[in-house]
Design a protein around this motif. Sequence first.
Motif, PDB file in Angstrom:
ATOM      1  N   ALA A  14       0.839  -1.205   0.000  1.00  0.00           N
ATOM      2  CA  ALA A  14       0.000   0.000   0.000  1.00  0.00           C
ATOM      3  C   ALA A  14       0.872   1.252   0.000  1.00  0.00           C
ATOM      4  N   ILE A  15       1.946   1.222   0.766  1.00  0.00           N
ATOM      5  CA  ILE A  15       2.864   2.370   0.801  1.00  0.00           C
ATOM      6  C   ILE A  15       3.523   2.552  -0.560  1.00  0.00           C
ATOM      7  N   ALA A  16       3.998   1.478  -1.157  1.00  0.00           N
ATOM      8  CA  ALA A  16       4.657   1.563  -2.469  1.00  0.00           C
ATOM      9  C   ALA A  16       3.719   2.153  -3.513  1.00  0.00           C
ATOM     10  N   ARG A  17       2.507   1.613  -3.585  1.00  0.00           N
ATOM     11  CA  ARG A  17       1.551   2.094  -4.587  1.00  0.00           C
ATOM     12  C   ARG A  17       1.166   3.543  -4.334  1.00  0.00           C
ATOM     13  N   ALA A  18       0.986   3.919  -3.077  1.00  0.00           N
ATOM     14  CA  ALA A  18       0.633   5.300  -2.751  1.00  0.00           C
ATOM     15  C   ALA A  18       1.771   6.257  -3.101  1.00  0.00           C
ATOM     16  N   LEU A  19       3.002   5.851  -2.821  1.00  0.00           N
ATOM     17  CA  LEU A  19       4.144   6.696  -3.169  1.00  0.00           C
ATOM     18  C   LEU A  19       4.195   6.944  -4.673  1.00  0.00           C
ATOM     19  N   ALA A  20       3.947   5.897  -5.442  1.00  0.00           N
ATOM     20  CA  ALA A  20       4.031   6.005  -6.900  1.00  0.00           C
ATOM     21  C   ALA A  20       2.880   6.823  -7.495  1.00  0.00           C
ATOM     22  N   VAL A  21       1.721   6.732  -6.902  1.00  0.00           N
ATOM     23  CA  VAL A  21       0.549   7.398  -7.472  1.00  0.00           C
ATOM     24  C   VAL A  21       0.323   8.787  -6.878  1.00  0.00           C
ATOM     25  N   LEU A  22       0.517   8.923  -5.563  1.00  0.00           N
ATOM     26  CA  LEU A  22       0.102  10.144  -4.888  1.00  0.00           C
ATOM     27  C   LEU A  22       1.225  11.113  -4.527  1.00  0.00           C
ATOM     28  N   SER A  23       2.445  10.617  -4.369  1.00  0.00           N
ATOM     29  CA  SER A  23       3.505  11.500  -3.872  1.00  0.00           C
ATOM     30  C   SER A  23       4.402  12.057  -4.962  1.00  0.00           C
ATOM     31  N   GLY A  24       4.220  11.585  -6.184  1.00  0.00           N
ATOM     32  CA  GLY A  24       5.034  12.101  -7.279  1.00  0.00           C
ATOM     33  C   GLY A  24       6.301  11.319  -7.551  1.00  0.00           C
ATOM     34  N   LEU A  25       6.577  10.295  -6.752  1.00  0.00           N
ATOM     35  CA  LEU A  25       7.735   9.447  -7.033  1.00  0.00           C
ATOM     36  C   LEU A  25       7.407   8.533  -8.205  1.00  0.00           C
ATOM     37  N   LYS A  26       8.416   8.215  -8.991  1.00  0.00           N
ATOM     38  CA  LYS A  26       8.230   7.250 -10.072  1.00  0.00           C
ATOM     39  C   LYS A  26       8.341   5.845  -9.490  1.00  0.00           C
ATOM     40  N   THR A 120      -4.220   1.045   5.510  1.00  0.00           N
ATOM     41  CA  THR A 120      -4.162   0.736   4.082  1.00  0.00           C
ATOM     42  C   THR A 120      -4.948   1.722   3.222  1.00  0.00           C
ATOM     43  N   ALA A 121      -5.770   2.572   3.828  1.00  0.00           N
ATOM     44  CA  ALA A 121      -6.492   3.601   3.061  1.00  0.00           C
ATOM     45  C   ALA A 121      -5.536   4.637   2.469  1.00  0.00           C
ATOM     46  N   ILE A 122      -4.265   4.594   2.858  1.00  0.00           N
ATOM     47  CA  ILE A 122      -3.283   5.517   2.269  1.00  0.00           C
ATOM     48  C   ILE A 122      -3.181   5.317   0.773  1.00  0.00           C
ATOM     49  N   GLU A 123      -3.456   4.101   0.333  1.00  0.00           N
ATOM     50  CA  GLU A 123      -3.331   3.773  -1.081  1.00  0.00           C
ATOM     51  C   GLU A 123      -4.264   4.605  -1.961  1.00  0.00           C
ATOM     52  N   VAL A 124      -5.380   5.049  -1.404  1.00  0.00           N
ATOM     53  CA  VAL A 124      -6.340   5.851  -2.169  1.00  0.00           C
ATOM     54  C   VAL A 124      -6.398   7.291  -1.670  1.00  0.00           C
ATOM     55  N   GLY A 125      -5.383   7.695  -0.907  1.00  0.00           N
ATOM     56  CA  GLY A 125      -5.306   9.074  -0.435  1.00  0.00           C
ATOM     57  C   GLY A 125      -6.242   9.401   0.708  1.00  0.00           C
ATOM     58  N   ALA A 126      -6.765   8.381   1.384  1.00  0.00           N
ATOM     59  CA  ALA A 126      -7.722   8.595   2.459  1.00  0.00           C
ATOM     60  C   ALA A 126      -7.222   8.015   3.782  1.00  0.00           C
ATOM     61  N   GLY A 127      -5.916   7.926   3.928  1.00  0.00           N
ATOM     62  CA  GLY A 127      -5.341   7.307   5.115  1.00  0.00           C
ATOM     63  C   GLY A 127      -5.167   8.267   6.265  1.00  0.00           C
ATOM     64  N   VAL A 128      -4.918   7.696   7.407  1.00  0.00           N
ATOM     65  CA  VAL A 128      -4.528   8.434   8.599  1.00  0.00           C
ATOM     66  C   VAL A 128      -3.215   7.815   9.048  1.00  0.00           C
ATOM     67  N   THR A 129      -2.187   8.635   9.176  1.00  0.00           N
ATOM     68  CA  THR A 129      -0.860   8.137   9.516  1.00  0.00           C
ATOM     69  C   THR A 129      -0.302   8.913  10.697  1.00  0.00           C
ATOM     70  N   PHE A 130       0.172   8.181  11.688  1.00  0.00           N
ATOM     71  CA  PHE A 130       0.863   8.782  12.820  1.00  0.00           C
ATOM     72  C   PHE A 130       2.355   8.596  12.598  1.00  0.00           C
ATOM     73  N   ILE A 131       3.122   9.657  12.850  1.00  0.00           N
ATOM     74  CA  ILE A 131       4.559   9.649  12.583  1.00  0.00           C
ATOM     75  C   ILE A 131       5.303  10.141  13.818  1.00  0.00           C
ATOM     76  N   SER A 132       6.342   9.426  14.194  1.00  0.00           N
ATOM     77  CA  SER A 132       7.227   9.832  15.271  1.00  0.00           C
ATOM     78  C   SER A 132       8.652   9.781  14.729  1.00  0.00           C
ATOM     79  N   SER A 133       9.512  10.684  15.201  1.00  0.00           N
ATOM     80  CA  SER A 133      10.881  10.712  14.672  1.00  0.00           C
ATOM     81  C   SER A 133      11.926  10.714  15.772  1.00  0.00           C
TER      82      SER A 133
END
Length: 162
Positions: A14-26, A120-133
């Motif tokens: 789901a992350i791979a497909r979303a990156l390719a479709v939604l984030s502008g990465l090839k 997994t809703a990230i794949e269609v641009g409708a995800g909720v993601t929590f990020i910590s760094s």
Amino acid sequence: MKVTIIGAGNMGGAIARALAVLSGLKSSDITCTARSEGTLEKYAQAGFCTTTDNHIAVKGADLVVFAVKPWFMEEVMRDVAPHMDLERTIVASVAAGISFQQMSSWLGGSPAMFRIIPNTAIEVGAGVTFISSCNATEHQSGLISDMFSHMGYALEVEEDKM
């Protein structure tokens, strides 16, 4: 930017497909790994780079996303760490319950690290993601946040809130 996703299962895929479709990465800038060639066939057909060799996959990657089950994380991280440039590679994990301290120990260093909890809703641009760094620069944090914001809503939280 070169991205490697170790573990092209449901979430990694789901992350791979979303990156390719939604984030502008090839898709050709994204390498997906899995233990079997059969799992990788659909990614290869979609233009992603694929391999069953994690050592090859992490070389030269700007971002390595570990999307394996939590009980495999230690083994996988220890295995690929000698093949990564921990000075420049950003490390992200979607494995639940794996702390920055554990990742740092298994990698044998303290690179810029992110814990990411998407759905997994990230794949269609409708995800909720929590990020910590941890050990990340402002630029690196912005990069990861922006990447996942393209996939829906992304919120940065402290590690203890994960």
